[in-house]
Design a protein around this motif. Sequence first.
Motif, PDB file in Angstrom:
ATOM      1  N   TYR A 101       0.821  -1.212   0.000  1.00  0.00           N
ATOM      2  CA  TYR A 101       0.000   0.000   0.000  1.00  0.00           C
ATOM      3  C   TYR A 101       0.852   1.258   0.000  1.00  0.00           C
ATOM      4  O   TYR A 101       2.060   1.223   0.235  1.00  0.00           O
ATOM      5  CB  TYR A 101      -0.941   0.008   1.207  1.00  0.00           C
ATOM      6  N   GLU A 102       0.175   2.373  -0.274  1.00  0.00           N
ATOM      7  CA  GLU A 102       0.848   3.672  -0.270  1.00  0.00           C
ATOM      8  C   GLU A 102       0.668   4.390   1.065  1.00  0.00           C
ATOM      9  O   GLU A 102       1.570   5.067   1.539  1.00  0.00           O
ATOM     10  CB  GLU A 102       0.307   4.527  -1.416  1.00  0.00           C
ATOM     11  N   PHE A 104      -2.159   4.330   4.880  1.00  0.00           N
ATOM     12  CA  PHE A 104      -3.281   3.660   5.528  1.00  0.00           C
ATOM     13  C   PHE A 104      -3.692   4.397   6.795  1.00  0.00           C
ATOM     14  O   PHE A 104      -2.926   5.189   7.358  1.00  0.00           O
ATOM     15  CB  PHE A 104      -2.922   2.208   5.875  1.00  0.00           C
ATOM     16  N   ILE A 121      -7.178   1.688   3.472  1.00  0.00           N
ATOM     17  CA  ILE A 121      -5.869   1.451   2.881  1.00  0.00           C
ATOM     18  C   ILE A 121      -5.850   1.961   1.441  1.00  0.00           C
ATOM     19  O   ILE A 121      -6.714   1.580   0.634  1.00  0.00           O
ATOM     20  CB  ILE A 121      -5.511  -0.045   2.897  1.00  0.00           C
ATOM     21  N   LYS A 122      -4.904   2.837   1.128  1.00  0.00           N
ATOM     22  CA  LYS A 122      -4.689   3.230  -0.260  1.00  0.00           C
ATOM     23  C   LYS A 122      -3.717   2.214  -0.845  1.00  0.00           C
ATOM     24  O   LYS A 122      -2.518   2.234  -0.583  1.00  0.00           O
ATOM     25  CB  LYS A 122      -4.122   4.641  -0.370  1.00  0.00           C
ATOM     26  N   VAL A 123      -4.238   1.320  -1.646  1.00  0.00           N
ATOM     27  CA  VAL A 123      -3.500   0.147  -2.105  1.00  0.00           C
ATOM     28  C   VAL A 123      -2.744   0.455  -3.402  1.00  0.00           C
ATOM     29  O   VAL A 123      -3.240   1.167  -4.276  1.00  0.00           O
ATOM     30  CB  VAL A 123      -4.471  -1.027  -2.343  1.00  0.00           C
ATOM     31  N   LYS A 124      -1.564  -0.108  -3.515  1.00  0.00           N
ATOM     32  CA  LYS A 124      -0.858  -0.038  -4.790  1.00  0.00           C
ATOM     33  C   LYS A 124      -1.681  -0.803  -5.821  1.00  0.00           C
ATOM     34  O   LYS A 124      -2.132  -1.932  -5.538  1.00  0.00           O
ATOM     35  CB  LYS A 124       0.532  -0.639  -4.657  1.00  0.00           C
ATOM     36  N   VAL A 131      -4.750  -7.482  -1.333  1.00  0.00           N
ATOM     37  CA  VAL A 131      -5.213  -6.816  -0.110  1.00  0.00           C
ATOM     38  C   VAL A 131      -6.674  -7.156   0.161  1.00  0.00           C
ATOM     39  O   VAL A 131      -7.074  -7.399   1.315  1.00  0.00           O
ATOM     40  CB  VAL A 131      -5.015  -5.293  -0.213  1.00  0.00           C
ATOM     41  N   TYR A 167      -8.850   2.681  -2.990  1.00  0.00           N
ATOM     42  CA  TYR A 167      -8.908   2.449  -1.548  1.00  0.00           C
ATOM     43  C   TYR A 167      -9.743   1.206  -1.239  1.00  0.00           C
ATOM     44  O   TYR A 167     -10.776   0.968  -1.845  1.00  0.00           O
ATOM     45  CB  TYR A 167      -9.517   3.647  -0.833  1.00  0.00           C
TER      46      TYR A 167
END
Length: 215
Positions: A101-102, A104, A121-124, A131, A167
């Motif tokens: 993630y970037e 959270f 969570i801001k996920v890659k 995730v 997200y």
Amino acid sequence: MRTRIVTMTLILAMTLWVFAAPMLTGCGEGEIFNSNTNSVENVRRSGEKGIKIQENAGSGYILMDMIREEVVGILGDNYWPDKLLTKEELETETGIGENLYEEFLAEKQKVETDIDMMIIIKVKPEHMAEVEMLLNGYRDSLLVKYRERPQELGKAVASRIEIIDQYICFVQLGADTTAAAESGDEDVLNQCQQENERAVDMIERTIYDALLSSD
């Protein structure tokens, strides 16, 4: 006590079937079947007010504390999480490592016997499916953990996993369910679902308002 557990188990089975039925008919080859996750269409909605965003190479990051502030604002005293998790605690709790993630926000209650929590969570992009799978596995572990504690089980059953753009969010809220429990397990479930819906709606609005502002 055994009757209450059986009742909650039946509610759990019915709830999972309601989510699973449409997904079973809609999944194609290569798609992930997941009855706990709702994907919000990538349609950006404008709100009544904008929010501050952190500039990062033009990507328009969301300030996680602003999302939290908006959720607390709508839930008030019904927002019980009060302990922010570190990245190490998040990984221990859910299995989600920082390479996925970037940024959270993860917050739960300090009191071990209470289970209200919110994870955003801001996920890659390349790790979205992973995730999502880990969060669903975490949710399933909570269903097992609290299966013999009806009030806590009601919160776990009512929990939501929502995908909003980049997200992935997990909300397990409901606050004080004592009064609802006196009326029955179904009322506990309904109360928690309503609180989760209010939280998810506010998270979605805040994220899309910020994305719109960053364009």
